[in-house]
Enzyme design. Structure first.
Site, PDB file in Angstrom:
ATOM      1  N   SER A 198       0.838  -1.200   0.000  1.00  0.00           N
ATOM      2  CA  SER A 198       0.000   0.000   0.000  1.00  0.00           C
ATOM      3  C   SER A 198       0.874   1.251   0.000  1.00  0.00           C
ATOM      4  CB  SER A 198      -0.926   0.013   1.228  1.00  0.00           C
ATOM      5  OG  SER A 198      -0.158   0.011   2.426  1.00  0.00           O
ATOM      6  N   LEU A 206       8.328  -8.302   8.507  1.00  0.00           N
ATOM      7  CA  LEU A 206       9.720  -7.909   8.288  1.00  0.00           C
ATOM      8  C   LEU A 206      10.514  -7.739   9.567  1.00  0.00           C
ATOM      9  CD1 LEU A 206       8.967  -5.388   5.433  1.00  0.00           C
ATOM     10  CD2 LEU A 206      10.204  -7.536   5.184  1.00  0.00           C
ATOM     11  N   TYR A 266      11.122   7.175  15.473  1.00  0.00           N
ATOM     12  CA  TYR A 266      11.051   7.105  14.003  1.00  0.00           C
ATOM     13  C   TYR A 266      12.137   7.954  13.351  1.00  0.00           C
ATOM     14  CZ  TYR A 266       9.029   7.859   9.316  1.00  0.00           C
ATOM     15  OH  TYR A 266       8.825   7.945   7.958  1.00  0.00           O
ATOM     16  N   ALA A 279      15.576   6.415  13.584  1.00  0.00           N
ATOM     17  CA  ALA A 279      15.784   5.345  12.611  1.00  0.00           C
ATOM     18  C   ALA A 279      15.977   5.890  11.209  1.00  0.00           C
ATOM     19  CB  ALA A 279      14.593   4.380  12.643  1.00  0.00           C
TER      20      ALA A 279
END
Length: 248
Positions: free
Chosen positions: A21, A64, A155, A158
């Site tokens: 998506s 993942l 976030y 990373a």
């Protein structure tokens, strides 16, 4: 608008993580349009199966954050399509947290889903890509770390690290003919973004901060990824390409 086509991508095996998506799906469609043999990994079975049915791409369900499952998925993609020549590390999850509320589990999950899988996907495709004579790896970063989004610290940490990962991998793998680059998207208002985080008002405010006042779409990010995956960018490596409409 007519989009570029890249003859070098025809019949080339391409693997996209998080391709079911949003930006990932646009990337899958772009490579399929260029005649590549495309596989994509995603945890979302419903969206993945629908995209596979509409494009002919190979969908492989995969969590993942499970490195063993990731390596199994990469191996199956290579077995069915041939050695992966283009890897697009797209999968991500941009959860929001106040600094005071971040737990160790939140932190670890963010690093796993946004950063760790990128390295181990590279590690998994490396033998086949090296034996095939080279390839291209494109890692998805984000502009969020560049301006310091205050409610996205795990976030943004990373996503900033992905640029360092890209530069070091580019140096390490260049002698094997493998290029490694990153793309940093700006404010792409995907269906998920609008459902979870944004309103029509915040979307308009973001658009007003862009130098280019056109809405940033998933396809704009996919176009940059296609260029970096194709041989047309054959002397570009260790770079991070920002696609954000001039966000400020």
């Amino acid at each position: 608008m007519t989009q570029a086509s890249y003859p070098s991508l025809r019949d080339r095996a391409v693997l996209v993580t998080g391709g079911a998506s949003g930006i990932g799906a646009a990337i899958v469609r772009g490579f399929v349009r260029n005649g590549a043999r495309v596989a994509f990994l995603d945890i979302d079975r419903t969206s993945g199966e629908a995209l596979a049915a509409g494009t002919g791409a190979l969908f492989l369900p995969c969590d993942l954050t499970d490195t063993t499952a990731l390596k199994t998925g990469v191996a199956e993609a290579a077995q069915r399509l041939g050695p992966v020549r283009v890897l697009v590390n797209n999968a991500a999850n941009d959860q929001r947290h106040k600094v005071e509320e971040v737990t160790e589990a939140d932190w670890d999950f963010s690093q796993d889903v946004n950063l760790r899988h990128q390295f181990f996907a590279v590690q998994a495709v490396l033998p086949g890509m090296r034996e095939a004579g080279g390839g291209s790896i494109v890692n998805l970063s984000s502009v969020a770390w560049m301006f310091g989004a205050p409610d996205m610290v795990p976030y943004t940490t990373a996503k900033a690290a992905i640029v360092g990962l890209t530069r070091s991998l580019g140096a390490a793998l260049g002698p094997h003919g493998i290029r490694v680059n990153a793309v940093a998207p700006g404010g792409v208002m995907t269906e998920r973004q609008m459902r979870l985080w944004h309103t029509a008002e915040t979307k308009a405010n973001l658009l007003a901060r862009q130098a280019l006042r056109s809405e940033l779409l998933e396809e704009h990010i996919a176009d940059a990824v296609l260029f970096l995956g194709a041989d047309d960018s054959r002397m570009i490596t260790k770079q991070c390409l920002t696609v954000d409409g001039g966000l400020r």
